[in-house]
Write an enzyme that holds these catalytic residues in place. Structure first.
Site, PDB file in Angstrom:
ATOM      1  N   ARG A  31       1.877   7.180  16.018  1.00  0.00           N
ATOM      2  CA  ARG A  31       3.025   6.272  15.917  1.00  0.00           C
ATOM      3  C   ARG A  31       4.251   7.029  15.410  1.00  0.00           C
ATOM      4  O   ARG A  31       4.212   7.653  14.368  1.00  0.00           O
ATOM      5  CB  ARG A  31       2.677   5.095  14.996  1.00  0.00           C
ATOM      6  CG  ARG A  31       1.593   4.218  15.609  1.00  0.00           C
ATOM      7  CD  ARG A  31       1.177   3.087  14.706  1.00  0.00           C
ATOM      8  NE  ARG A  31       0.467   3.536  13.522  1.00  0.00           N
ATOM      9  CZ  ARG A  31       0.017   2.706  12.567  1.00  0.00           C
ATOM     10  NH1 ARG A  31       0.226   1.411  12.669  1.00  0.00           N
ATOM     11  NH2 ARG A  31      -0.627   3.181  11.522  1.00  0.00           N
ATOM     12  N   GLU A  38       0.863  -1.201   0.000  1.00  0.00           N
ATOM     13  CA  GLU A  38       0.000   0.000   0.000  1.00  0.00           C
ATOM     14  C   GLU A  38       0.889   1.237   0.000  1.00  0.00           C
ATOM     15  O   GLU A  38       1.958   1.250   0.596  1.00  0.00           O
ATOM     16  CB  GLU A  38      -0.963  -0.029   1.195  1.00  0.00           C
ATOM     17  CG  GLU A  38      -0.339  -0.170   2.574  1.00  0.00           C
ATOM     18  CD  GLU A  38       0.177   1.123   3.151  1.00  0.00           C
ATOM     19  OE1 GLU A  38      -0.273   2.193   2.691  1.00  0.00           O
ATOM     20  OE2 GLU A  38       1.025   1.066   4.042  1.00  0.00           O
ATOM     21  N   CYS A  81       5.550   4.197   9.218  1.00  0.00           N
ATOM     22  CA  CYS A  81       6.321   3.545   8.155  1.00  0.00           C
ATOM     23  C   CYS A  81       7.742   4.036   7.965  1.00  0.00           C
ATOM     24  O   CYS A  81       8.655   3.238   7.803  1.00  0.00           O
ATOM     25  CB  CYS A  81       5.603   3.704   6.819  1.00  0.00           C
ATOM     26  SG  CYS A  81       4.099   2.737   6.739  1.00  0.00           S
TER      27      CYS A  81
END
Length: 480
Positions: A342, A157, A272
């Site tokens: 995050r 993704e 990420c």
């Protein structure tokens, strides 16, 4: 009817499957997860993640051809195509700790698929995985196959949180990697046919498995590298009196470079960038490429440097101590339009200020007090493990209060730090804020969202990343 099952109902699985269900009414889509609380939230009016436009998509399809369930094995068994969108956190111990991806959840998903399957399956890697994961998954499935055939595809993704639904509706590209044999290509075509319901064919790219896996890590590494590049320039701009906004605008006008991801800030965050670069570093080291590993490590070093530089600037400006001073933190999410914290730079900035005994008053329109306290008491990388495996917060951080508007956060504060670029921060009544703050009143703009000159006219001492420094700040240089 084609049946799709997605294992993992998080930031990737939920929105992706909702859009597939919306665009492919003839396909049944089930999202499964072992977390009862998370599935209950997906089935309620209060979805477990905040993403603009997601609510509408889910409500249009839920109960028709989109379902959320904890009956993992039943739906895996019935599915033709299984997307695996489980966590691949960074290992916290053992071989590769601090860099390598922990594939525990992936492996257990693969073993479960092998246990319950009674028909041929296409298994799609959706979560970001290290290169060659497909090979490991393939081995687990084929060694436990009981005569059932599996094809593994990589379909990474490329969503950006805050714009995920638009990214899904109108992607730059959809990448599908598969084996280059007839069976592999047949599986690639089956997945391509799903996306072809709404994505133009020239945007659906097909590659071999390893190229698809590596393309995801490479894309995130290149984006993070751009941010670190402009942030490195921001430090030089402050030292020389240049303006980073003007520099990045001039650089971005070069058609070979382009303007995106050239905004200087307090640093990048999100689930990420850091994780994927560390993963890339580990893969390079394992493949005997230490120079390449060092190159990518530097992107993270600059990001860490930018956060500590920001904290040093705050402390140095305020007479070299923030002990017992109230500092307002506006924004805790790693970027606007998401509640995701995050790897948010706010964590390191807050911990840095708390280390100097500051009292923090935090406001973010989408992040809960529980989440903020959890983030400030957790060790690095713990956030990426399931909640029940995270350490219970032994005590909340006493010097931290979480409030529900910017005016309460800034009342009686000595300084305020803007750490997320929420639109509402651009239109705050800064005169009102100034009147209610201790003097001298400081603004440390970590996202370059405010008009520094207007704030100086009100009376604030303003620090904006990469912008010419206030005379005050020049007199009080930040020492590393």
């Amino acid at each position: 009817m084609v049946k799709i099952c997605c294992i993992g109902a998080g930031y990737v699985g939920g929105p992706t499957m909702a859009v597939i269900a919306l665009k492919c009414p003839s396909i049944e889509v089930v999202v499964v997860d072992i977390s009862v609380a998370r599935i209950n939230a997906w089935n309620s009016d209060q979805l477990p993640i905040y993403e603009p436009g997601l609510d509408d998509v889910v409500k249009q399809c839920r109960g028709k051809n989109l379902f959320f369930s904890t009956d993992v094995e039943k739906h895996v068994q019935e599915a033709d195509i299984i997307f695996v969108s489980v966590n691949t956190p960074t290992k916290t111990r053992g071989l590769g700790a601090g860099k390598a991806a922990d594939l525990t959840y992936w492996e257990s998903a693969a073993r479960m698929i092998a246990d319950v399957s009674k028909s041929d399956k296409i298994v799609v890697e959706k979560s970001t995985v290290p290169v060659k994961t497909a090979e490991a998954i393939e081995k687990i499935l084929t060694h436990n196959s009981k005569g059932i055939k599996y094809q593994i595809l990589s379909n990474p993704e490329f969503l950006a949180e805050g714009t995920a639904i638009q990214d899904l509706f109108n992607p730059d590209r959809v990448l599908i990697g598969g084996r280059e044999n007839p069976e592999g290509q047949k599986a690639v075509k089956a997945l391509k046919d799903v996306y072809a319901h709404w994505v133009p064919e020239d945007r659906i790219l097909t590659t071999n498995l390893w190229s698809a896996e590596l393309s995801k890590l490479a894309a995130n590494a290149f984006l993070a590298q751009r941010i670190s590049s402009v942030n490195a320039m921001s430090a030089l701009c402050e030292a020389t009196g240049a303006n980073v906004t003007q520099v990045s605008y001039a650089v971005g006008k070069d058609s070979r470079i382009g303007p995106k991801f050239l905004n200087a800030s307090v640093g990048f965050g999100g689930s990420c960038f850091q994780k994927d670069i560390l993963n890339l570093v580990y893969i390079c080291e394992c493949n005997g490429l230490p120079e390449v590993a060092e190159y990518w490590k530097q992107v993270i070093k600059i990001n860490d440097y930018q956060k500590s530089r920001f904290v040093n600037r705050v402390v140095a400006s305020m007479f070299n101590t923030v002990s017992n001073k109230k500092i307002a933190i506006l924004g805790f999410a790693f970027k606007k339009d998401t509640g995701d914290t995050r790897e948010t730079p706010a964590i390191d900035v807050c911990k840095g200020l708390l280390g100097d005994k500051a009292r923090l008053s935090i406001y973010d329109p989408q992040v809960t007090e529980d989440q903020i306290q959890r983030d400030l008491t957790m060790n690095k990388f713990d956030w990426d493990h399931p909640v029940h495996l995270q350490p219970m917060s032994p005590t909340s951080v006493k010097q931290v209060s979480v409030v529900w508007d910017a005016y309460q956060a800034t009342k009686d504060a000595h300084g305020l730090c803007i750490l997320t670029e929420w639109d509402e921060f651009r239109s705050l009544d800064f005169q009102r804020i100034y009147d209610n703050m201790q003097k001298p009143a400081f603004v440390f703009d970590g996202r370059n969202v405010v008009d520094a000159e207007k704030l100086r006219e009100i009376g604030f001492i303003v620090y904006s990343i990469g912008k010419p420094l206030d005379a005050w700040l020049k007199d009080m240089p930040a020492v590393a």
